[in-house]
Design a protein around this motif. Structure first.
Motif, mmCIF file in Angstrom:
data_model
loop_
_atom_site.group_PDB
_atom_site.id
_atom_site.type_symbol
_atom_site.label_atom_id
_atom_site.label_comp_id
_atom_site.label_asym_id
_atom_site.label_seq_id
_atom_site.Cartn_x
_atom_site.Cartn_y
_atom_site.Cartn_z
ATOM 1 N N ASP A 30 0.818 -1.218 0.000
ATOM 2 C CA ASP A 30 0.000 0.000 0.000
ATOM 3 C C ASP A 30 0.846 1.260 0.000
ATOM 4 N N VAL A 31 1.978 1.223 0.681
ATOM 5 C CA VAL A 31 2.819 2.411 0.789
ATOM 6 C C VAL A 31 3.382 2.792 -0.578
ATOM 7 N N ASP A 32 3.918 1.801 -1.305
ATOM 8 C CA ASP A 32 4.501 2.057 -2.628
ATOM 9 C C ASP A 32 3.485 1.925 -3.760
ATOM 10 N N GLN A 33 2.264 1.476 -3.448
ATOM 11 C CA GLN A 33 1.226 1.273 -4.463
ATOM 12 C C GLN A 33 1.712 0.304 -5.545
ATOM 13 N N THR A 34 2.209 -0.864 -5.112
ATOM 14 C CA THR A 34 2.752 -1.841 -6.050
ATOM 15 C C THR A 34 2.251 -3.241 -5.715
ATOM 16 N N ILE A 35 2.395 -4.120 -6.696
ATOM 17 C CA ILE A 35 2.127 -5.537 -6.499
ATOM 18 C C ILE A 35 3.329 -6.314 -7.018
ATOM 19 N N THR A 36 3.803 -7.267 -6.232
ATOM 20 C CA THR A 36 4.904 -8.137 -6.647
ATOM 21 C C THR A 36 4.291 -9.477 -7.023
ATOM 22 N N ILE A 37 4.475 -9.851 -8.287
ATOM 23 C CA ILE A 37 3.679 -10.944 -8.840
ATOM 24 C C ILE A 37 4.527 -11.851 -9.710
ATOM 25 N N ASP A 38 4.066 -13.082 -9.844
ATOM 26 C CA ASP A 38 4.713 -14.091 -10.673
ATOM 27 C C ASP A 38 3.644 -14.634 -11.625
ATOM 28 N N ILE A 98 7.039 -14.926 -16.076
ATOM 29 C CA ILE A 98 7.566 -13.592 -15.835
ATOM 30 C C ILE A 98 7.210 -13.151 -14.425
ATOM 31 N N SER A 99 8.090 -12.376 -13.815
ATOM 32 C CA SER A 99 7.847 -11.900 -12.449
ATOM 33 C C SER A 99 8.441 -10.515 -12.284
ATOM 34 N N GLY A 100 7.908 -9.775 -11.327
ATOM 35 C CA GLY A 100 8.413 -8.433 -11.059
ATOM 36 C C GLY A 100 7.472 -7.661 -10.168
#
Length: 310
Positions: A30-38, A98-100
């Motif tokens: 939530d802080v960075d507004q990101t999702i780390t996904i594979d 792919i992941s990131g």
């Protein structure tokens, strides 16, 4: 073979059947507004020029290969070799993992009782729908049952195709595949770690209404302690909450609870003053009234704040 020329360039648009499967979600930040996904992505299309090469595995640079690019900020890294497999009659299959970490643009006004629909968007970079289009591979769209994420409950994954997407960088529309991940925050952590402790501090501040106004020392001391305690707790909890330019439900709750504790301190000061000018009965009446007014007002305040998620 001219790898920059699509199959049948004078004919109908090339159909690229595409599916995306979520292998794992490691974090929704939530802080960075990101999702780390594979992710796993599978694309298939027909290229008759490769007929006769059935069973061969070729580098993507040696065949016509439609680039599928990500619109979300961030970067995905390929984890498997960049190859395609040739099937019967020139059917081409590209399978990649792919992941990131990607921008996910959360709407957090209902935090921590929010429900997020996170969109990941991919477009065909070089071709308008007249040249190549994406067709959804329904069988390959989905999500694995076991994920590493602990603070969210993933409710489902869906994909759709938009053939009319227009961006400023292109003079023509592009085909866009949108993968939507529906996630519900597991709220128990915030209820037990923030909402309950703050509520207990608020309740503690009301205990001054049960102390005889003549005992102004304990009254003022307890009120001041409650005020300092809630301020210290808010500072300690800051890292748990996302910094935003707007108020969330949690911000309203914390702000309101702080005001209730401060009002209890003001009542203590008032009853102390009334006691010193010999209005002891008025001080006692004020305390009795506050014993009922404060809890009722606190319940009404919390219903007003959380009514949209109750």
């Amino acid at each position: 073979m001219r790898t920059h020329v699509r199959p049948d360039p004078e004919g109908v648009p090339t159909v690229i059947t595409t599916g995306v499967r979520v292998i794992d979600i490691r974090e929704i930040n939530d802080v960075d507004q990101t999702i780390t996904i594979d992710l796993a992505i599978r694309r298939t299309w027909q290229d008759n020029r490769l007929a006769g090469l059935e069973g061969c595995k070729l580098q993507v640079g040696s065949v016509w290969f439609p680039e599928l690019v990500l619109l979300n900020s961030g970067r995905l890294f390929e984890r498997w070799p960049e190859t395609v497999t040739i099937g019967a009659d020139g059917a081409v299959t590209y399978l990649q993992r792919i992941s990131g970490t990607l921008a996910s643009y959360h709407a957090l006004r209902d935090f921590p009782f929010d429900f997020q629909s996170i969109d990941l968007s991919f477009i065909l970079l070089d071709y308008a729908p007249q040249g190549a289009v994406i067709e959804l591979d329904e069988e390959f769209v989905g999500i694995y049952d076991v994920l590493n994420i602990s603070d969210w409950r993933i409710k489902g994954v869906a994909a759709r195709i938009d053939n009319g997407f227009i961006a400023e960088a292109f003079d023509e529309a592009r085909t866009k595949l949108i993968l939507t991940i529906d996630a519900e925050r597991i709220r128990a952590f915030y209820v037990w770690k923030i909402i309950l402790p703050i509520s207990l501090i608020v309740f503690m501040s009301w205990s001054v209404f049960w102390i005889d106004p003549a005992q102004y020392g304990p009254q003022i001391g307890l009120s001041a302690t409650s005020m300092l305690t809630i301020i210290a707790f808010i500072f300690a909890a800051t890292n748990m909450l996302p910094p935003l330019g707007y108020f969330t439900l949690m911000d309203f709750f914390i702000g309101g609870a702080t005001i209730f504790v401060f009002l209890a301190l003001l009542v203590s000061l008032t009853t102390t003053y009334l006691n010193t000018i010999q209005f002891r009965e008025s001080a006692k009446i004020l305390d009795i009234v506050c014993r009922f007014v404060f809890p009722l007002a606190y319940v009404a305040f919390n219903w007003f704040v959380f009514r949209s998620v109750l």
